[in-house]
Design a protein around this motif. Structure first.
Motif, PDB file in Angstrom:
ATOM      1  N   PHE A  13       6.405  -1.980  -2.167  1.00  0.00           N
ATOM      2  CA  PHE A  13       6.763  -3.339  -2.576  1.00  0.00           C
ATOM      3  C   PHE A  13       6.214  -4.345  -1.579  1.00  0.00           C
ATOM      4  N   GLN A  14       6.410  -4.093  -0.295  1.00  0.00           N
ATOM      5  CA  GLN A  14       5.946  -5.031   0.723  1.00  0.00           C
ATOM      6  C   GLN A  14       4.434  -5.147   0.743  1.00  0.00           C
ATOM      7  N   LYS A  15       3.737  -4.015   0.592  1.00  0.00           N
ATOM      8  CA  LYS A  15       2.274  -4.066   0.566  1.00  0.00           C
ATOM      9  C   LYS A  15       1.781  -4.805  -0.682  1.00  0.00           C
ATOM     10  N   GLY A  16       2.422  -4.566  -1.816  1.00  0.00           N
ATOM     11  CA  GLY A  16       2.067  -5.281  -3.034  1.00  0.00           C
ATOM     12  C   GLY A  16       2.307  -6.771  -2.910  1.00  0.00           C
ATOM     13  N   TYR A  17       3.407  -7.132  -2.262  1.00  0.00           N
ATOM     14  CA  TYR A  17       3.707  -8.548  -2.035  1.00  0.00           C
ATOM     15  C   TYR A  17       2.611  -9.191  -1.193  1.00  0.00           C
ATOM     16  N   GLN A  18       2.178  -8.491  -0.152  1.00  0.00           N
ATOM     17  CA  GLN A  18       1.140  -9.034   0.722  1.00  0.00           C
ATOM     18  C   GLN A  18      -0.169  -9.249  -0.034  1.00  0.00           C
ATOM     19  N   VAL A  19      -0.493  -8.328  -0.931  1.00  0.00           N
ATOM     20  CA  VAL A  19      -1.714  -8.480  -1.732  1.00  0.00           C
ATOM     21  C   VAL A  19      -1.561  -9.650  -2.701  1.00  0.00           C
ATOM     22  N   GLY A  20      -0.385  -9.761  -3.324  1.00  0.00           N
ATOM     23  CA  GLY A  20      -0.141 -10.847  -4.271  1.00  0.00           C
ATOM     24  C   GLY A  20      -0.165 -12.219  -3.627  1.00  0.00           C
ATOM     25  N   ILE A  21       0.446 -12.334  -2.455  1.00  0.00           N
ATOM     26  CA  ILE A  21       0.510 -13.633  -1.783  1.00  0.00           C
ATOM     27  C   ILE A  21      -0.874 -14.054  -1.295  1.00  0.00           C
ATOM     28  N   SER A  22      -1.754 -13.076  -1.074  1.00  0.00           N
ATOM     29  CA  SER A  22      -3.113 -13.414  -0.641  1.00  0.00           C
ATOM     30  C   SER A  22      -4.012 -13.772  -1.822  1.00  0.00           C
ATOM     31  N   GLY A  23      -3.504 -13.609  -3.053  1.00  0.00           N
ATOM     32  CA  GLY A  23      -4.260 -14.015  -4.227  1.00  0.00           C
ATOM     33  C   GLY A  23      -5.200 -12.955  -4.770  1.00  0.00           C
TER      34      GLY A  23
END
Length: 69
Positions: A13-23
């Motif tokens: 979840f955290q890694k996915g969030y980081q990818v999502g927030i980076s666009g």
């Protein structure tokens, strides 16, 4: 004092969030297992949403850590 090991789903979840927030695209998901992949995609969706709402940089990091810890 010992630290508890985080679950794979929580880390995904955290890694996915980081990818999502980076666009970046959700197509870069590295997971093949259903539960872990779903957690990653949930994180990506939340990160993508936060990026559109303006939570980038430090404010996004603070948001994810305050929500899940």
């Amino acid at each position: 004092m010992r630290r508890h090991k985080r679950s794979k789903a929580e880390r995904a979840f955290q890694k996915g969030y980081q990818v999502g927030i980076s666009g970046r695209s959700q197509d870069v998901c590295p997971h093949g297992q259903d539960e872990v992949k779903q957690s990653w995609l949930n994180g990506w969706r939340e990160g993508w949403s936060d990026q559109w709402d303006g939570y980038t940089g430090v404010s996004g990091v603070h948001k994810i850590y305050s929500k899940h810890y």
